[in-house]
Design an enzyme around this catalytic site. Structure first.
Site, mmCIF file in Angstrom:
data_model
loop_
_atom_site.group_PDB
_atom_site.id
_atom_site.type_symbol
_atom_site.label_atom_id
_atom_site.label_comp_id
_atom_site.label_asym_id
_atom_site.label_seq_id
_atom_site.Cartn_x
_atom_site.Cartn_y
_atom_site.Cartn_z
ATOM 1 N N CYS A 131 32.267 44.567 19.680
ATOM 2 C CA CYS A 131 32.934 43.494 19.113
ATOM 3 C C CYS A 131 32.258 42.650 19.908
ATOM 4 O O CYS A 131 32.886 41.610 21.106
ATOM 5 C CB CYS A 131 34.166 43.215 18.960
ATOM 6 S SG CYS A 131 35.222 42.001 18.490
ATOM 7 N N CYS A 134 34.982 39.647 20.068
ATOM 8 C CA CYS A 134 36.142 40.224 20.539
ATOM 9 C C CYS A 134 35.684 39.493 22.513
ATOM 10 O O CYS A 134 36.691 38.749 23.332
ATOM 11 C CB CYS A 134 36.062 40.888 20.861
ATOM 12 S SG CYS A 134 36.921 41.406 18.697
ATOM 13 N N ASP A 135 34.566 40.441 22.388
ATOM 14 C CA ASP A 135 34.496 40.656 24.339
ATOM 15 C C ASP A 135 32.753 39.493 24.888
ATOM 16 O O ASP A 135 33.149 39.098 26.195
ATOM 17 C CB ASP A 135 34.007 41.901 24.650
ATOM 18 C CG ASP A 135 35.088 42.599 24.006
ATOM 19 O OD1 ASP A 135 36.277 42.189 24.285
ATOM 20 O OD2 ASP A 135 34.964 43.707 23.170
#
Length: 304
Positions: A131, A134-135
């Site tokens: 992701c 997300c990261d």
């Protein structure tokens, strides 16, 4: 006792919830994580009608969630472990309790497919990610590798250039499954380079990812590419571990459905990425959710 229980709160499940609850049915959605599914972790969705400038996946899915709540959908945050679907009353067994419904819509979606190479599990959360939204921010000024050749790989690779110093896209073929627009954007980005006809054999490092060992599929030559992070986008597989053989699935594990999204068991419908559909997009999931809810309502009217 519910009229309809929906498994999964992605775009298909949330749409089904809106249609079912708006139709006067007592409706619940069981979701193991946050509403929105994979779509909620997409940085920007440009191909969903009505948003000419695009919209963040989180914002779009949050709106779906709020709309379902407004119509009275009950949200149950739990993990489904098993189903008992024979007979007129269906049972959904979760980690904490058992729920009953007259009809069930399975919209559990899909999850990222794993590379299944040494180091992938070891460094999950320590440089290995599925992701970018997300990261990505963890890799500011660093070098990252993206594995895959579809829209997700190229679009998320382009997103990662907001943070990373360099993004290397590794693809096992020389051609791409991605759309032309995604490919053109990636190729025109000076921070992106391509390593084609190449597969990842191992993810290496000490405490964190330090690189990947790759092999050229044409020459057989291997080399280690330095990297601080590896983002994997090689497709998806269905979240179908709880099905336990009652419902017919295809050779890849996706639920078989008819034209009206019915399964082989009366009163059970499937919608979205978990079924054997030729296209997995937010737009198609929304259509599936609407049709499944309408057909569930018709089914319920017949058994009363």
């Amino acid at each position: 006792m519910y009229d309809v229980l929906i498994i999964g709160a992605g775009p298909a499940g949330l749409t089904a919830g809106v249609y079912a609850a708006r139709g006067g049915l007592k409706t619940g959605i069981i979701e193991m994580a946050m509403p929105g599914g994979q779509a909620a972790s997409t940085e920007k969705i440009e191909n969903y009608p009505g948003f000419p400038e695009g919209i963040s996946g989180f914002e779009l899915m949050n709106n779906f969630h709020l709309q379902a709540q407004a119509f009275g959908v009950e949200f149950i945050f739990d993990q489904v472990n098993a189903l008992e679907l024979q007979g007129s009353i269906k049972k959904i067994i979760t980690e904490t309790q058992t729920f009953e419904a007259k009809a069930v819509i399975i919209a559990a979606g899909s999850k990222p497919r794993l590379l299944n190479v040494p180091g992938e599990n070891t460094f999950h959360g320590r440089g290995v990610s599925y992701c970018a939204t997300c990261d990505g921010a963890f890799f500011k000024g660093k070098k990252v590798i993206v594995v895959g050749g579809g829209d997700a790989a190229l679009e998320e690779g382009a997103y990662l250039t907001k943070f990373a110093e360099k993004v290397t896209i590794i693809h096992r073929r020389s051609g791409f499954r991605a759309s032309q627009i995604a490919l053109e954007r990636a190729k025109s980005n000076s921070k992106i380079q391509f390593v084609l006809d190449t597969v990842v054999e191992e993810i290496i490092g000490q405490e964190q990812v330090q690189g990947v060992k790759v092999k050229n599929t044409m020459s057989g030559e291997t080399q280690v590419l330095p990297a601080d992070g590896v983002f994997i986008y090689i497709g998806t597989e269905p979240n179908a571990g709880f099905l336990q053989g009652e419902i017919e699935i295809d050779e890849r594990g996706y639920i078989k459905t008819g034209n009206l999204l019915e399964t082989n068991i009366p009163g059970i419908f499937a919608a979205g990425d978990i079924r054997n559909t030729p296209l997995r997009q937010v737009a198609t999931a929304v259509g599936d959710g609407a049709l499944a809810a309408v057909e569930a309502e018709k089914y319920l009217s017949k058994i009363k």
